[in-house]
Write an enzyme that holds these catalytic residues in place. Sequence first.
Site, PDB file in Angstrom:
ATOM      1  N   CYS A 206       0.821  -1.223   0.000  1.00  0.00           N
ATOM      2  CA  CYS A 206       0.000   0.000   0.000  1.00  0.00           C
ATOM      3  C   CYS A 206       0.849   1.265   0.000  1.00  0.00           C
ATOM      4  CB  CYS A 206      -0.945  -0.010   1.202  1.00  0.00           C
ATOM      5  SG  CYS A 206      -2.100  -1.403   1.204  1.00  0.00           S
ATOM      6  N   GLU A 207       1.818   1.339   0.912  1.00  0.00           N
ATOM      7  CA  GLU A 207       2.662   2.538   0.954  1.00  0.00           C
ATOM      8  C   GLU A 207       3.617   2.577  -0.231  1.00  0.00           C
ATOM      9  OE1 GLU A 207       1.438   4.486   2.791  1.00  0.00           O
ATOM     10  OE2 GLU A 207       0.792   3.549   4.666  1.00  0.00           O
ATOM     11  N   GLY A 208       3.997   1.408  -0.724  1.00  0.00           N
ATOM     12  CA  GLY A 208       4.810   1.374  -1.935  1.00  0.00           C
ATOM     13  C   GLY A 208       4.084   1.965  -3.126  1.00  0.00           C
TER      14      GLY A 208
END
Length: 301
Positions: A206-208
Amino acid sequence: MAEITLEPSDLMAQTNKRIVPKFTEIFPVEDANYPYSAFIASVRKDVIKHCTDHKGIFQPVLPPEKKVPELWFYTELKTRTSSITLAIRMDNLYLVGFRTPGGVWWEFGKDGDTHLLGDNPRWLGFGGRYQDLIGNKGLETVTMGRAEMTRAVNDLAKKKKMATLEEEEVKMQMQMPEAADLAAAAAADPQADTKSKLVKLVVMVCEGLRFNTVSRTVDAGFNSQHGVTLTVTQGKQVQKWDRISKAAFEWADHPTAVIPDMQKLGIKDKNEAARIVALVKNQTTAAAATAASADNDDDEA
């Protein structure tokens, strides 16, 4: 992450609704010939198809956030021996839950909450905020990489009951460098190992997707034997994605605006924000899902 309150009509609609993902991306986790960067780039490309351009904002803007999500996508993480499927909201890139090879969906939340996933999901017994997953620790304490993702997938794929995975695996993990910390955490919280595995996937996937800085950092150390971690500054920026997105909209209208809380994060203007953030959360509608303040995202996952 702000709490979402659903109306009875919304609850009924969600109960009767079966999720149909807009796309499913498969990542062969242990295939050294398939880079993490290629996986993230492919998912971003498909997400961007559902984004919009906003005058004055360099990055693609996600669809408006809904109380009941309308747009979903799946990522299937496959190892040599197992796999899990992640269900992710298109409107905010939150991980909502995962499916095991046996077809069981596990969803963030507990009894009394409202399911967003279909197919009779089970509650994990805890929320999906970083506060729920790692407590007061910073994201720089989360070790990531190909080996970490492989272990996370293989362990989560075996999940059958709410608190038994940790009890079954903790002895095997005693050989790992962080064994003492894991054992202590498991003694205090029987869900500690599941939370530890999930937070690694949340950051790597998700943060990637949200952050250029995260995907580059993870990619650079993805094959490292010792894993890879974010910097303290990167971790703080990740926990303020909603606020950075709001700042992008402010800079679109006032390009020279000085935004103090962005300066504290090392982000002086929209050019710097575009270097750090790949996808911006939509701020144009007062969606009920967003609640009172964008500053409540200090521990969103």
